[in-house]
Design a protein around this motif. Structure first.
Motif, short mmCIF file in Angstrom:
data_model
loop_
_atom_site.label_atom_id
_atom_site.label_comp_id
_atom_site.label_asym_id
_atom_site.label_seq_id
_atom_site.Cartn_x
_atom_site.Cartn_y
_atom_site.Cartn_z
N GLU A 158 5.39 49.53 11.29
CA GLU A 158 4.74 48.44 10.54
C GLU A 158 5.46 47.89 9.53
O GLU A 158 6.08 48.66 8.63
CB GLU A 158 3.33 48.79 9.89
CG GLU A 158 2.76 47.64 9.23
CD GLU A 158 1.40 48.06 8.33
OE1 GLU A 158 1.31 49.10 8.20
OE2 GLU A 158 0.58 47.09 8.35
N VAL A 159 5.92 46.43 9.53
CA VAL A 159 6.59 46.02 8.34
C VAL A 159 5.83 45.03 7.75
O VAL A 159 5.61 43.99 7.96
CB VAL A 159 7.97 45.24 9.01
CG1 VAL A 159 8.74 44.86 7.83
CG2 VAL A 159 8.50 46.17 9.85
N ARG A 160 5.21 45.46 6.63
CA ARG A 160 4.14 44.89 5.80
C ARG A 160 4.99 43.87 4.90
O ARG A 160 5.57 44.28 4.14
CB ARG A 160 3.16 45.86 5.36
CG ARG A 160 2.25 45.27 4.52
CD ARG A 160 1.17 46.40 4.04
NE ARG A 160 -0.03 45.48 3.11
CZ ARG A 160 -0.75 44.96 3.69
NH1 ARG A 160 -1.01 44.92 4.95
NH2 ARG A 160 -1.73 44.23 2.82
N LEU A 161 4.61 42.70 5.10
CA LEU A 161 5.18 41.56 4.26
C LEU A 161 4.28 41.34 3.16
O LEU A 161 3.25 40.78 3.37
CB LEU A 161 5.79 40.12 5.07
CG LEU A 161 6.52 40.70 6.04
CD1 LEU A 161 6.97 39.29 6.82
CD2 LEU A 161 7.83 41.41 5.56
N TYR A 194 5.31 43.10 12.45
CA TYR A 194 5.10 42.55 11.35
C TYR A 194 3.94 42.35 10.86
O TYR A 194 2.89 41.80 11.68
CB TYR A 194 6.12 41.35 10.92
CG TYR A 194 7.63 41.52 10.88
CD1 TYR A 194 8.27 41.66 9.63
CD2 TYR A 194 8.14 41.82 11.95
CE1 TYR A 194 9.52 41.99 9.64
CE2 TYR A 194 9.67 42.18 12.09
CZ TYR A 194 10.30 42.11 10.91
OH TYR A 194 11.63 42.54 10.54
N THR A 195 3.20 42.86 9.64
CA THR A 195 1.78 42.44 9.21
C THR A 195 1.74 41.80 7.77
O THR A 195 2.96 41.78 7.13
CB THR A 195 0.75 43.83 9.44
OG1 THR A 195 1.72 44.47 8.23
CG2 THR A 195 1.25 44.54 10.72
N VAL A 199 3.02 37.21 5.88
CA VAL A 199 3.27 36.50 7.23
C VAL A 199 2.93 35.09 7.38
O VAL A 199 3.78 34.31 7.69
CB VAL A 199 2.63 37.44 8.35
CG1 VAL A 199 2.36 36.85 9.59
CG2 VAL A 199 3.30 38.74 8.48
N ARG A 207 9.83 32.92 11.43
CA ARG A 207 9.57 34.31 12.11
C ARG A 207 10.53 34.71 13.16
O ARG A 207 11.07 35.89 13.41
CB ARG A 207 8.11 34.18 12.56
CG ARG A 207 7.20 34.14 11.49
CD ARG A 207 5.67 34.08 12.34
NE ARG A 207 4.78 33.72 11.33
CZ ARG A 207 3.35 33.39 11.28
NH1 ARG A 207 3.01 33.68 12.87
NH2 ARG A 207 2.85 33.14 10.31
N THR A 211 12.77 38.03 14.08
CA THR A 211 12.56 38.71 15.36
C THR A 211 13.87 38.79 16.20
O THR A 211 14.39 39.71 16.67
CB THR A 211 11.51 38.36 16.27
OG1 THR A 211 11.57 37.06 16.32
CG2 THR A 211 10.18 38.98 15.73
N SER A 222 10.77 43.31 18.18
CA SER A 222 9.88 42.88 17.07
C SER A 222 8.91 41.95 17.31
O SER A 222 9.11 41.05 17.97
CB SER A 222 11.13 42.35 15.75
OG SER A 222 12.25 43.21 15.72
N PHE A 224 5.52 39.28 15.67
CA PHE A 224 4.67 38.89 14.66
C PHE A 224 3.11 38.69 15.34
O PHE A 224 2.91 38.63 16.47
CB PHE A 224 5.01 37.67 14.11
CG PHE A 224 6.00 37.89 12.97
CD1 PHE A 224 7.15 38.01 13.26
CD2 PHE A 224 5.58 37.67 11.70
CE1 PHE A 224 8.36 38.27 12.08
CE2 PHE A 224 6.53 37.67 10.60
CZ PHE A 224 7.97 37.92 10.93
#
Ligand code: F3S
Length: 650
Positions: A158-161, A194-195, A199, A207, A211, A222, A224
Motif C-alpha cells: 500500500e502506498v498511502r498518499l 495507491y490509496t 489520491v 496518476r 504508474t 502499480s 490506483f
C-alpha cells in the motif's frame, strides 16, 4: 478477509492457483499491446506457433520506437506489422500516431481489465484502475493466442498518499520521491497499490505518470483505485461506459505500507545516470543546461506539455539551450495545435517533434558530447541518449521549462519569485479529446490479409532441449544493475536489426565489451556472470534471444530483474542465483561447470546446484523456478514448449 484492488482484479481473472504471495498463478488476459521493437518477434512467434487469430478482447500493435524511416528496414517492419495485425485481427497504430502507452490509454485502457504488453512501461494504465503488466514478447504471443499468463503472486504494497501537492510540485515528483526512497530495486516482486486521501486530488493523467514510472522501481505493476477522476477522464476520451468502481475493502490487508505526504513534496530531479539518483532541484541549481526535452510515455501527454507551453507563453527559450517537445501521441499534438499552443511554443523557440519514443532511446536529438540534457522521461541510464558520456537528468515538465527559459537548472519556485508573472500552470485536461482516429486501423478496416516480409525479416531462432552438461568459460563478468540497454542497445543503428537475430546478435553486450559476440561465437557458448538486478529496464526479449543465439547457456547473477528473468527461461538460458562471495571469487575467463545433470536437475525440481570453477573450487547456485518454468527451460524455451503442449493437447 477484505481484498485489495489487485486481489479483486486477479480473482476475477484467475484460472490457475491461489492468491498466495509467492505462489504461481495463471490469469486470463483481456488486452495485449505490443510495439514495433518487440512486435516483429511477437508476430513471427505467433506465426511459428501456427495460431490463426487473436483471442483477447483487444490486441493492439503500435509503431512508436523506430518511426523514422532511415532506410527500408524500419519501413519493412512497419509494413510487416500492419500485415500481421490485419491477418490476425489486431488494431494497428501507424508510425507517428504515438507511443503505445499514450495511444492505448486514450483508446483502450479500462478499469478492472487485465493488460499484458511487450513493453516495460505497460503498467501505465494502472492510473485508471487497469491491472497492466509488462512481459517478454513470447509471453504476449501466448496470451494473445488465448492462454493464461503465469506469474508469481507478487507482494501487494500500500502506498498511502496523504495531503495535496503544493505549488510547483507534480506527479513526477511523487514517483521521483518513491525512487529516492526505494531505489531501482525497491519494487521488485511487488505491486504498488495507491490509496489514501491524497489520491482524489490527482487527475487520471497524473496518476498515469506515477504508474508509468513504477517500472523504474522494478515493480510488477502499480495501480490506483477508481473514482470521479477516473470517470471524468473516461468521459473526456468518450468511453464513460467503461467505468467501474474499484476500491480496496476497508479491511484489506497489505504486505507492507509506505506513506507519502504529498504536501511535503518539492520539485525533484534524478541526476545522471540512474532514475533513483534523486535530489531536490535546488541542490543542483545553477548547472548549465544544453538541451531540454519534454515528452515520452511518462510526460508526453497533452496535460504534460500544456504546463510547459503556458510557462513559455510570451517568453523565449534561452539562446544557449535547445528545447524539444516530443508529444506522446498525435492526438496530443493535434489538440495542442488546434488550441494554438503549438504556434506559441514554436514562437518561443521550441522545436516540435513527431509523436515517437525517439530521443528516449537515442534515436534523434542525441545530446552534444559532455553536455547536460534535462528530460521529462523515465530513464537516464548511461548511454541511452545515444552517446556514452551523456549527462541526462529526469524531471517534471515544469522544471524542464524553467531550465529552457534560464539556460540552467532552477527550481521553478525560485524562478517564479524572480519573474513576477510566472505562475504554477497546474494541470488542465481538454474538455474533450476530440482528435482524429485516422491513424488507428481497426481489425474490421484491415487493409491486409496476409503477411508481408521484407528481406531484413529473419526466422525465429530456436534452441534444442536443455543439455545435461552445462559448462563453459565465463565470457563476461558484469557489475550490478546491468540494463537491457547494455545487453542489446536500443539505438537506431542496432535496433534496425530487431527482426534479424543473426545480425542483431553481433551487437550483444557490445556496450560492456565490444569483443563479446565474437568471443562467444568462438567459444561456442559459455556463461555470463553479473551482480544484482541483472537485466533491469525494458522488456526487450532480444536481450535473452541474442545471448541464446550466441550459445550462452547460463547466467549466474546475484539477482535478476523480473521480466528479463522470465525472458531467460523463455529462451532456454538457465538463470542461477549466487551469493556475493561466490560472485567475488569468480572471474572472467574462469571455466565454470555445473556438476549436476542439468536437464535432470531442472525437471526434478532441484533448487541447489553445485558449480565447479576451474575444475577445483565448488560453490552453490540456486534455481528458484516454478514447475512450469522448469518445463519451459527443459524444452529449450517457451516457443518449443508451447508447440509441444499444443501437439499433446491435439
Ligand atoms: Fe518509448 Fe521511452 Fe516510453 S522508449 S515506451 S517513451 S520509456
Amino acid at each position: 478477509m477484505g481484498q485489495t484492488i489487485t486481489e479483486k482484479i486477479l480473482e476475477d481473472h484467475l484460472v490457475d492457483g491461489d492468491l498466495e504471495t509467492g505462489e504461481e498463478i495463471g490469469i486470463e488476459i483481456d488486452q495485449v499491446l505490443t510495439q514495433d521493437t518487440t512486435g516483429t518477434m511477437v508476430w513471427l512467434q505467433f506465426e511459428a506457433m501456427g495460431l490463426d487469430e487473436v483471442q483477447t478482447e483487444i490486441a493492439a500493435q503500435y509503431c512508436d520506437h523506430q518511426t523514422y524511416q532511415f532506410d527500408f528496414k524500419n519501413t519493412d517492419d512497419h509494413r510487416f506489422l500492419r500485415s500481421a495485425a490485419g491477418t490476425y485481427g489486431a488494431y494497428f497504430s501507424r508510425p507517428g500516431n504515438g507511443i503505445c502507452h499514450n495511444v492505448h490509454r486514450e483508446n483502450f485502457a479500462a478499469p478492472g481489465k487485465t493488460l499484458l504488453g511487450s513493453d516495460s512501461h505497460t503498467p501505465t494504465p494502472g492510473g485508471l484502475g487497469q491491472l497492466a503488466i509488462g512481459a517478454g514478447g513470447i509471453d504476449v504471443t501466448v496470451a494473445m493466442g488465448g492462454a493464461p499468463y503465469y506469474i508469481e503472486m507478487p507482494e501487494i504494497v500500500e502506498v498511502r498518499l496523504e495531503g495535496e501537492l503544493p505549488e510547483w510540485a507534480t506527479a513526477k515528483d511523487v514517483i521521483l520521491e518513491m525512487l529516492r526512497r526505494l531505489s531501482v530495486k525497491g519494487g521488485v516482486g511487488k505491486i504498488l497499490e495507491y490509496t489514501g486521501p491524497g489520491v482524489e486530488s490527482l487527475t487520471a493523467p497524473e496518476r498515469m505518470t506515477i504508474t508509468n514510472m513504477g517500472t523504474e522501481l522494478g515493480a510488477t505493476s502499480s495501480i490506483f483505485p477508481t473514482d470521479e477522476q477516473t470517470e471524468d477522464y473516461l468521459e473526456r476520451v468518450g468511453r464513460q461506459e467503461e467505468y467501474v468502481e474499484l476500491q480496496p475493502d476497508d479491511d484489506a490487508e497489505y504486505d507492507d505500507q509506505i506513506v507519502v505526504d504529498l504536501s511535503d513534496l518539492e520539485p525533484l530531479i534524478a541526476q545522471p545516470s540512474m532514475p533513483d539518483n534523486v535530489v531536490p532541484v535546488r541542490e543542483v541549481a545553477g548547472e548549465d543546461v544544453d538541451q531540454v526535452i519534454v515528452g515520452s510515455c511518462t510526460n508526453g501527454a497533452y496535460e504534460d506539455i500544456l504546463p510547459a507551453a503556458k510557462m513559455l507563453e510570451g517568453r523565449e527559450v534561452n539562446p544557449t539551450t535547445e528545447m524539444i517537445v516530443a508529444p506522446g501521441s498525435k492526438q496530443a499534438s493535434e489538440i495542442l495545435a488546434r488550441e494554438g499552443w503549438v504556434a506559441e511554443m514554436m514562437a518561443a523557440g521550441v522545436n516540435f517533434s513527431e509523436a515517437t519514443c525517439g530521443a528516449c532511446i537515442g534515436i534523434g536529438h542525441v545530446p552534444a558530447s559532455d553536455s547536460v540534457s534535462l528530460r521529462t522521461f523515465n530513464r537516464n541510464f548511461e548511454g541511452r541518449s545515444g552517446i556514452e558520456d551523456d549527462n541526462v537528468y529526469l524531471c517534471s515538465p515544469e522544471v524542464a521549462a524553467a531550465a529552457a527559459i534560464t539556460g540552467e537548472i532552477v527550481d521553478p519556485r525560485d524562478l517564479a519569485d524572480e519573474l513576477e508573472d510566472l505562475e504554477d500552470p497546474g494541470i488542465e485536461l481538454p474538455d474533450e479529446y476530440d482528435a482524429s482516429k485516422v491513424d488507428l486501423i481497426t481489425p474490421d478496416e484491415a487493409v491486409d490479409d496476409e503477411l508481408v516480409k521484407g528481406p531484413n525479416i529473419g526466422d525465429v531462432p530456436l534452441r534444442e532441449d536443455l543439455d545435461s552438461d552445462v559448462e563453459g568459460e565465463v565470457l563476461l563478468k558484469m557489475e550490478d544493475n546491468i540494463t537491457t540497454d547494455h545487453i542489446i542497445p536500443a539505438t537506431q543503428d542496432i535496433l534496425m536489426y530487431r527482426s534479424n537475430i543473426e545480425k542483431l546478435s553481433e551487437f550483444t553486450l557490445s556496450r560492456v565489451d565490444d569483443t563479446f559476440a565474437e568471443r562467444a561465437q568462438a567459444a561456442d557458448g559459455g556463461v555470463l556472470l553479473a551482480g544484482e538486478n541483472y537485466g533491469q529496464g525494458s522488456s526487450r526479449e532480444h536481450a535473452a534471444m541474442c545471448p541464446m543465439y550466441l550459445g550462452v547457456e547460463a547466467v549466474l547473477a546475484q539477482s535478476f530483474a523480473r521480466i528479463h528473468r522470465a525472458n531467460l527461461f523463455n529462451f532456454g538460458i538457465v538463470p542461477l542465483t549466487i551469493d556475493e562471495d561466490t560472485y567475488a571469487d569468480i572471474d572472467q575467463g574462469d571455466e565454470v561447470e555445473i556438476v549436476d545433470d542439468v536437464h535432470e536437475a531442472v525437471t526434478s525440481g532441484q533448487e541447489e546446484f553445485t558449480i565447479r570453477v576451474n575444475g577445483d573450487d565448488e560453490y552453490t547456485a540456486t534455481l528458484d523456478a516454478s514447475a512450469r518454468e522448469r518445463d519451459i527451460l527443459a524444452a529449450g524455451g517457451k516457443l518449443a514448449w508451447t508447440k509441444a503442449q499444443a501437439e499433446e493437447g491435439g
